[in-house]
Write an enzyme that holds these catalytic residues in place. Structure first.
Site, PDB file in Angstrom:
ATOM      1  N   ASN A   7     115.041  32.122  72.933  1.00 54.81           N
ATOM      2  CA  ASN A   7     115.269  31.433  71.662  1.00 54.81           C
ATOM      3  C   ASN A   7     116.666  30.819  71.748  1.00 54.81           C
ATOM      4  OD1 ASN A   7     115.760  30.662  69.038  1.00 54.81           O
ATOM      5  ND2 ASN A   7     115.916  32.752  68.229  1.00 54.81           N
ATOM      6  N   LYS A   9     118.210  28.718  69.995  1.00 48.61           N
ATOM      7  CA  LYS A   9     118.912  28.416  68.729  1.00 48.61           C
ATOM      8  C   LYS A   9     119.530  27.017  68.829  1.00 48.61           C
ATOM      9  CE  LYS A   9     119.403  33.349  68.165  1.00 48.61           C
ATOM     10  NZ  LYS A   9     120.011  34.464  67.490  1.00 48.61           N
ATOM     11  N   HIS A  86     112.202  33.942  61.423  1.00 44.64           N
ATOM     12  CA  HIS A  86     113.432  34.471  62.032  1.00 44.64           C
ATOM     13  C   HIS A  86     114.462  34.781  60.933  1.00 44.64           C
ATOM     14  CE1 HIS A  86     117.052  34.876  64.398  1.00 44.64           C
ATOM     15  NE2 HIS A  86     116.291  34.992  65.481  1.00 44.64           N
ATOM     16  N   GLU A  88     117.564  34.508  60.772  1.00 42.91           N
ATOM     17  CA  GLU A  88     118.595  33.480  60.522  1.00 42.91           C
ATOM     18  C   GLU A  88     118.051  32.391  59.593  1.00 42.91           C
ATOM     19  OE1 GLU A  88     119.616  32.645  64.611  1.00 42.91           O
ATOM     20  OE2 GLU A  88     120.761  34.506  64.732  1.00 42.91           O
ATOM     21  N   GLU A 158     112.985  42.542  65.621  1.00 40.91           N
ATOM     22  CA  GLU A 158     114.394  42.207  65.818  1.00 40.91           C
ATOM     23  C   GLU A 158     115.223  42.808  64.686  1.00 40.91           C
ATOM     24  OE1 GLU A 158     114.989  38.416  68.257  1.00 40.91           O
ATOM     25  OE2 GLU A 158     114.620  37.755  66.236  1.00 40.91           O
ATOM     26  N   GLY A 164     122.694  39.141  67.985  1.00 38.80           N
ATOM     27  CA  GLY A 164     123.986  38.512  68.277  1.00 38.80           C
ATOM     28  C   GLY A 164     125.185  39.442  68.178  1.00 38.80           C
ATOM     29  N   SER A 200     120.234  41.135  71.051  1.00 39.92           N
ATOM     30  CA  SER A 200     121.248  41.433  72.071  1.00 39.92           C
ATOM     31  C   SER A 200     120.692  41.857  73.428  1.00 39.92           C
ATOM     32  CB  SER A 200     122.227  42.488  71.542  1.00 39.92           C
ATOM     33  OG  SER A 200     122.950  41.965  70.442  1.00 39.92           O
TER      34      SER A 200
END
Ligand code: PGA
Length: 238
Positions: A7, A9, A86, A88, A158, A164, A200
């Site tokens: 991914n 991003k 997701h 985010e 996740e 991250g 991560s």
């Protein structure tokens, strides 16, 4: 063999994508690798022969929706997978679980495999309510979707606190959650469930993660944009 999904991003600029693709194409065995680049680079990645997915889809059909990418459009350029829900996007674009549900319906309607991202916050983990949080997310996202349609759908577990941050759950915590999700699929749909871990993942922790046999693959953010590290991970997942 585990599935490896990158991914990317909005990390890479145009020049870095060229360098990334140059090295990526040196990989011979890549049937288990799926790249989700920024949408503006999908065409470039398509030419590599790798499986390609999109990072998001609109909840709207094609039409007067500025800035949106409809599932029909994704289908028309040959995208066969798409991340959805997701954390985010839930945070940055205020996506609700109802929105995620509509997006999944759109994707399935256009024969694009949804990769549904779920996961608890640190607070929810500390309160011990992670199981119900994750199962509620799955229930909401898959509401009114028949089992036949979700046969190929994947779940990416996740934990938000791991995305991250460099902090990852230990193997027994991951195993517990992956098993809970798989049991949910078995009990409700009679399907084994395809469950990935994300948060991560990198070249230093992949050997340890690979010890969790229940994990079907990984959703990798930052480390999927560093080509040497990404190739290293792919090699360890063959
Ligand atoms: P990360 O991101 O690997 O950079 O933690 C994972 C993801 O957001 O899918």
């Amino acid at each position: 063999m585990k599935l490896v999904i990158g991914n990317q991003k909005s990390y890479l600029d145009s020049k870095s994508v060229c360098e990334f693709i140059d090295k990526l194409t040196s990989i011979k065995n890549h049937n288990n690798v799926l790249i989700c680049p920024s949408s503006i680079y999908i065409d470039r990645f398509h030419k590599t022969g790798f499986l390609i997915g999109c990072q998001n889809v609109s909840k709207y059909a094609s039409g007067a929706n500025t800035g949106e990418l409809s599932s029909e459009q994704l289908k028309s350029i040959g995208v066969s997978f798409c991340l959805v829900g997701h954390s985010e996007i839930r945070k940055n674009a205020n996506e609700t679980i109802e929105d995620t549900n509509i997006k999944i319906q759109n994707l399935i309607g256009d024969k694009i495999v949804p990769i549904l991202c779920v996961g608890e916050s640190l607070e929810e983990r500390e309160k011990g309510i992670y199981e119900e949080v994750v199962i509620d997310e799955i229930k909401g996202a898959l509401k009114n979707i028949p089992s036949l349609a979700i046969e190929k759908l994947m779940i990416a577990y996740e934990p938000i606190w791991s995305i991250g941050t460099g902090v990852i759950p230990n193997n027994s915590e991951i195993e517990e959650m992956v098993t809970i999700i798989k049991n949910y699929f078995q009990d409700n749909y009679g399907l084994p469930g395809i469950v990935l871990y994300g948060g991560s993942v990198n070249a230093s922790n992949i050997d340890e993660l690979n010890k969790v046999s229940q994990i079907d693959g990984y959703l990798i953010g930052g480390a999927s944009t560093k080509i040497d590290e990404f190739i290293n991970i792919i090699n360890k997942c063959q």
